[in-house]
Scaffold this motif. Structure first.
Motif, PDB file in Angstrom:
ATOM      1  N   GLN B 395      38.962 175.047 -10.746  1.00  0.00           N
ATOM      2  CA  GLN B 395      39.134 175.650  -9.419  1.00  0.00           C
ATOM      3  C   GLN B 395      39.468 174.596  -8.370  1.00  0.00           C
ATOM      4  OE1 GLN B 395      35.423 177.641  -8.948  1.00  0.00           O
ATOM      5  NE2 GLN B 395      35.975 179.319 -10.321  1.00  0.00           N
ATOM      6  N   SER B 396      38.783 173.460  -8.445  1.00  0.00           N
ATOM      7  CA  SER B 396      39.065 172.384  -7.491  1.00  0.00           C
ATOM      8  C   SER B 396      40.497 171.891  -7.661  1.00  0.00           C
ATOM      9  CB  SER B 396      38.106 171.217  -7.698  1.00  0.00           C
ATOM     10  OG  SER B 396      36.773 171.644  -7.584  1.00  0.00           O
ATOM     11  N   THR B 397      40.954 171.827  -8.910  1.00  0.00           N
ATOM     12  CA  THR B 397      42.320 171.374  -9.173  1.00  0.00           C
ATOM     13  C   THR B 397      43.328 172.328  -8.526  1.00  0.00           C
ATOM     14  OG1 THR B 397      41.587 170.439 -11.288  1.00  0.00           O
ATOM     15  CG2 THR B 397      43.964 170.758 -11.001  1.00  0.00           C
ATOM     16  N   VAL B 398      43.099 173.623  -8.676  1.00  0.00           N
ATOM     17  CA  VAL B 398      44.004 174.615  -8.075  1.00  0.00           C
ATOM     18  C   VAL B 398      44.038 174.443  -6.553  1.00  0.00           C
ATOM     19  CG1 VAL B 398      44.307 177.089  -7.622  1.00  0.00           C
ATOM     20  CG2 VAL B 398      43.797 176.304  -9.942  1.00  0.00           C
ATOM     21  N   ALA B 399      42.874 174.313  -5.936  1.00  0.00           N
ATOM     22  CA  ALA B 399      42.823 174.176  -4.473  1.00  0.00           C
ATOM     23  C   ALA B 399      43.563 172.919  -4.023  1.00  0.00           C
ATOM     24  CB  ALA B 399      41.374 174.157  -3.993  1.00  0.00           C
ATOM     25  N   MET B 400      43.345 171.789  -4.707  1.00  0.00           N
ATOM     26  CA  MET B 400      43.998 170.547  -4.292  1.00  0.00           C
ATOM     27  C   MET B 400      45.494 170.585  -4.575  1.00  0.00           C
ATOM     28  SD  MET B 400      41.868 169.061  -2.600  1.00  0.00           S
ATOM     29  CE  MET B 400      43.121 167.875  -2.104  1.00  0.00           C
ATOM     30  N   ALA B 401      45.907 171.274  -5.646  1.00  0.00           N
ATOM     31  CA  ALA B 401      47.335 171.390  -5.944  1.00  0.00           C
ATOM     32  C   ALA B 401      48.035 172.152  -4.810  1.00  0.00           C
ATOM     33  CB  ALA B 401      47.536 172.104  -7.286  1.00  0.00           C
ATOM     34  N   LEU B 402      47.448 173.243  -4.376  1.00  0.00           N
ATOM     35  CA  LEU B 402      48.047 174.006  -3.277  1.00  0.00           C
ATOM     36  C   LEU B 402      48.080 173.165  -2.004  1.00  0.00           C
ATOM     37  CD1 LEU B 402      46.379 177.486  -3.949  1.00  0.00           C
ATOM     38  CD2 LEU B 402      48.799 176.906  -4.216  1.00  0.00           C
ATOM     39  N   SER B 403      47.019 172.417  -1.799  1.00  0.00           N
ATOM     40  CA  SER B 403      46.945 171.550  -0.635  1.00  0.00           C
ATOM     41  C   SER B 403      48.046 170.487  -0.663  1.00  0.00           C
ATOM     42  CB  SER B 403      45.558 170.901  -0.623  1.00  0.00           C
ATOM     43  OG  SER B 403      45.497 169.864   0.298  1.00  0.00           O
ATOM     44  N   MET B 404      48.320 169.944  -1.864  1.00  0.00           N
ATOM     45  CA  MET B 404      49.381 168.934  -1.981  1.00  0.00           C
ATOM     46  C   MET B 404      50.760 169.533  -1.724  1.00  0.00           C
ATOM     47  SD  MET B 404      48.176 166.505  -5.166  1.00  0.00           S
ATOM     48  CE  MET B 404      49.818 165.792  -5.382  1.00  0.00           C
ATOM     49  N   VAL B 405      50.995 170.741  -2.228  1.00  0.00           N
ATOM     50  CA  VAL B 405      52.280 171.397  -1.958  1.00  0.00           C
ATOM     51  C   VAL B 405      52.488 171.497  -0.450  1.00  0.00           C
ATOM     52  CG1 VAL B 405      53.608 173.542  -2.138  1.00  0.00           C
ATOM     53  CG2 VAL B 405      52.282 172.737  -4.103  1.00  0.00           C
ATOM     54  N   ARG B 406      51.446 171.953   0.253  1.00  0.00           N
ATOM     55  CA  ARG B 406      51.523 172.073   1.710  1.00  0.00           C
ATOM     56  C   ARG B 406      51.896 170.739   2.340  1.00  0.00           C
ATOM     57  NH1 ARG B 406      48.086 171.840   5.188  1.00  0.00           N
ATOM     58  NH2 ARG B 406      49.034 172.837   6.980  1.00  0.00           N
ATOM     59  N   LYS B 407      51.126 169.716   1.970  1.00  0.00           N
ATOM     60  CA  LYS B 407      51.284 168.409   2.593  1.00  0.00           C
ATOM     61  C   LYS B 407      52.680 167.852   2.383  1.00  0.00           C
ATOM     62  CE  LYS B 407      48.973 164.811   0.833  1.00  0.00           C
ATOM     63  NZ  LYS B 407      47.770 163.981   0.525  1.00  0.00           N
ATOM     64  N   TYR B 408      53.150 167.864   1.117  1.00  0.00           N
ATOM     65  CA  TYR B 408      54.412 167.178   0.835  1.00  0.00           C
ATOM     66  C   TYR B 408      55.622 167.990   1.264  1.00  0.00           C
ATOM     67  CZ  TYR B 408      51.553 163.716  -1.437  1.00  0.00           C
ATOM     68  OH  TYR B 408      50.615 162.747  -1.671  1.00  0.00           O
ATOM     69  N   VAL B 409      55.519 169.305   1.231  1.00  0.00           N
ATOM     70  CA  VAL B 409      56.649 170.098   1.736  1.00  0.00           C
ATOM     71  C   VAL B 409      56.768 169.900   3.248  1.00  0.00           C
ATOM     72  CG1 VAL B 409      57.507 172.443   2.124  1.00  0.00           C
ATOM     73  CG2 VAL B 409      56.669 171.784  -0.142  1.00  0.00           C
ATOM     74  N   LEU B 410      55.624 169.879   3.945  1.00  0.00           N
ATOM     75  CA  LEU B 410      55.665 169.653   5.396  1.00  0.00           C
ATOM     76  C   LEU B 410      56.221 168.270   5.716  1.00  0.00           C
ATOM     77  CD1 LEU B 410      52.310 171.267   6.609  1.00  0.00           C
ATOM     78  CD2 LEU B 410      54.641 172.098   6.987  1.00  0.00           C
ATOM     79  N   GLU B 411      55.927 167.303   4.831  1.00  0.00           N
ATOM     80  CA  GLU B 411      56.417 165.948   5.041  1.00  0.00           C
ATOM     81  C   GLU B 411      57.945 165.910   4.898  1.00  0.00           C
ATOM     82  OE1 GLU B 411      53.451 163.057   3.489  1.00  0.00           O
ATOM     83  OE2 GLU B 411      55.252 162.043   2.737  1.00  0.00           O
ATOM     84  N   CYS B 412      58.457 166.626   3.902  1.00  0.00           N
ATOM     85  CA  CYS B 412      59.903 166.598   3.632  1.00  0.00           C
ATOM     86  C   CYS B 412      60.686 167.568   4.517  1.00  0.00           C
ATOM     87  CB  CYS B 412      60.165 166.940   2.163  1.00  0.00           C
ATOM     88  SG  CYS B 412      59.449 165.760   1.015  1.00  0.00           S
TER      89      CYS B 412
END
Lengths: 414, 414
Positions: B395-412
């Motif tokens: 569950q923690s992996t799923v939450a952090m994966a979604l969080s990373m998508v947010r972060k890096y898409v916003l960065e790009c």
């Protein structure tokens, strides 16, 4: 014997957490034949906790106090219970050692606050905690048994199972309790409850139903002078339920989940499985992987949410999609066959349906789901109409998909 | 104002169901500025329920009674509350019509028992039920407000939100309540609680933290004479929290989940996403598909549990697997790039790790997870060390994966 469950914690009163401990303890009481008439939640407040303990003293034989055993000043369960029963708190050496050992392992400094956790009511039974610094306590005083347990579920549950349950087992006037669960899939809870009404009317053994996601668990519990005698009472009732529900019974093993029973069944037969998911979008595979040992039977699966993926990844025919639509018997079958072929697996299971909230039509309403199941050269498909919201439809689909794997693999490999 | 929550139902005392209603009501009370000091559960037993109501009368301004409003003889909440306050029960015409209309729609016969549900304490406010036959009731008597609500959550929750909340809003001496939530990902609850301690000490607005799986929600609530005034009190505090947690704040929209915020963010930018999952085994895609509108951005994904699948499905190199192992930065990257390429997606997210309980080594312990994220021609990878059991790690992996998508898409894509 009657019990009252008092949970202590402002976080429950604020709605920050759901009180799952009370439910766990209540089910354990039912199992142990202890009647639970009241559950109470109070905050970390001495006056109100004392009031709750005094009220419980008058109406229960056993008082459970859950939570408030931490090292801070807010934690006052032990102090208040000791006050209510006029018992002194004394330091327990082994509890102290346990605290020192756990905190050093975690690389944390030990403060005076921590030693507060080693204080226990004089003459009480100490329940040493393998998973944290707060010992549990069984205090027998004034004709009442007061049992104090830590609140974090990873400390609370093992302590209930491994220490509280045996305490009552040993206590029961030589009475032995024996219990067996029959786990049923694919039959509604109200239907089961109705069909086994003639069994639930019994008093020894008792029979109770518990609804789980897509499943019904029936628990048969007997009290007797010896374990053999209790088992003799339980067996015919369990056999009767197994006979009534036949292949819908997936296990009578307490610890085994549906996904574990499927993984074990495949593993025993040396079979591999793959998944092709549309409406469940990965949940089905995610559930299979829940089972330890999944890697023996599951190498991977396909999430084919769009038609393009259904075609490109697992070779569903364009003509089938055009003629019957993605949510159809035909496509469910082709998804299962295609996944089986691509993954070189013995068994494949596919899901396609309308989980909602949108996407439903008169002919294909929300809740309509097709599940395909390929076992070697055989192919099966079933149609379901599930109720509930998007999440519920998807969960029901996963449960029925696992149930179908069980059924058809057992049919092909006796 | 103080409230006591009394839930009525033998099924709670037997542990058959978890009392989620109490938590829901408690959070609502906190939001409405009503202090909840006691929660009580009693069975379907008149004497014990009467006792609980009488006790609550002495110590609370508001008594919530949840459950026991059904049509059977076991259901006696209304009858007992009316008795406690010496109020007569009378038939309510509109409630009766509602019962007839609902039962006819369901094609069910109407029995005399059903009309029992149309009885309400004389002079009370009737809360008509859109989702079932039991009306709710607000009874003002002897200086106490007693609120009776049906137990099934699909009837209970809308009634609390649409009828009970406005009742208190209107009541509050002209006071208006306004509340806003800040949803934070990627920071632990205790850390947030510690960092915003200076805010939680305030009394208007109040600030409270709620821990959710992998997330922390901070709720800011103000009381004032007008909505504008309340908003003016809330705004600077929300702004301060947003400033403190920056990109870790994924929404201040009450209804939006993390997966919805990710799906909306991608959809707004016209981007598609795919998944390549090892340790999460489908859970990540299953979570993305939770969000309505997921089909706009997600066509499908890959579950590559075994090394063979990692190679065959998404072209992870044999040399990388041999040299670094499946749980490595290198493989996480190749999984994301490979999935992106195979699915022709703009964004791909991959997971590989050791969820336990077995499989851990000194160098690669249980809880070690690599998450890869490909955004167009960029590739990112992060290493995590999660604690908890197999389910928790996943569950923690799923939450952090979604969080990373947010972060890096916003960065790009600013």
């Amino acid at each position: 014997m009657t019990a009252e469950i008092i949970c202590v914690g402002t976080e429950i009163l604020l709605g920050n957490i759901v009180n799952t401990n009370a439910a766990y303890l209540a089910e354990k009481c039912a199992y142990l034949g202890i009647s639970n008439y009241y559950q109470v939640v109070v905050g970390d407040n001495e006056a109100r906790l004392l009031d709750a303990i005094n009220t419980a003293k008058d109406r229960a034989d056993v008082i459970f106090l859950v939570g408030g055993l931490g090292p801070t000043e807010d934690d006052l369960t032990k102090e208040t219970a000791a006050k209510a029963f006029n018992v002194k708190l004394v330091e327990d050496d082994k509890a102290k050692e346990n605290i020192i050992s756990i905190l050093s392992k975690r690389g944390l400094d030990i403060t005076n606050n921590n030693y507060k956790q080693a204080l226990v009511p004089e003459g009480s039974i100490v329940l040493y905690n393998d998973n944290g610094t707060a010992p549990g306590i069984i205090m027998e005083a004034e004709g009442t048994v007061t049992i104090m347990l830590p609140g974090p579920p990873n400390e609370f549950i093992p302590m209930v199972d491994k220490q509280v349950e045996p305490y009552f087992m040993d206590k029961g006037n030589g009475d032995v309790i024996y219990s067996k669960v029959v786990k049923i899939i694919g039959v509604g809870e109200s239907k089961v409850a109705d069909q086994i009404k003639f069994l639930t009317a019994m008093t020894n053994p008792t029979v109770a139903t518990y609804a789980k996601t897509g499943e019904v668990h029936v628990r048969v519990t007997a009290f007797a002078d010896s374990e053999d005698e209790a088992k003799t009472l339980v067996k015919p009732v369990v056999d009767k339920i197994k006979e009534m529900y036949g292949a819908n019974v997936y296990t009578t093993n307490e610890a085994e989940t549906l996904e574990e029973s499927v993984v074990h069944m495949l593993s025993k037969r040396g079979l591999t499985i793959t998944t092709a998911e549309s409406c469940t979008g990965g949940l089905l595979a995610g559930t299979i992987v829940n089972a330890a040992g999944a890697s023996d039977v599951f190498n991977g699966g396909f999430i084919t949410y769009s038609n393009k993926f259904k075609k490109n990844m697992i070779g569903v025919k364009k003509t089938s999609l055009d003629k019957y639509g993605a949510v159809s018997e035909k496509v469910a079958k082709e998804m299962a066959k295609g996944a089986q072929r691509e993954a070189k697996a013995d068994v494949a299971i596919s899901t396609t349906g309308i989980a909602g909230p949108g996407g439903g039509t008169k002919d294909k309403p929300v809740g309509l789901v097709y599940i395909g199941c390929a076992v070697k050269d055989k192919i099966y498909v079933e149609e379901f109409r599930f109720s509930g919201n998007r999440a519920k439809v998807r969960q029901s689909t996963v449960a029925m998909a696992l149930s179908m794997v069980r059924k058809y693999v057992l049919e092909c490999y006796k």
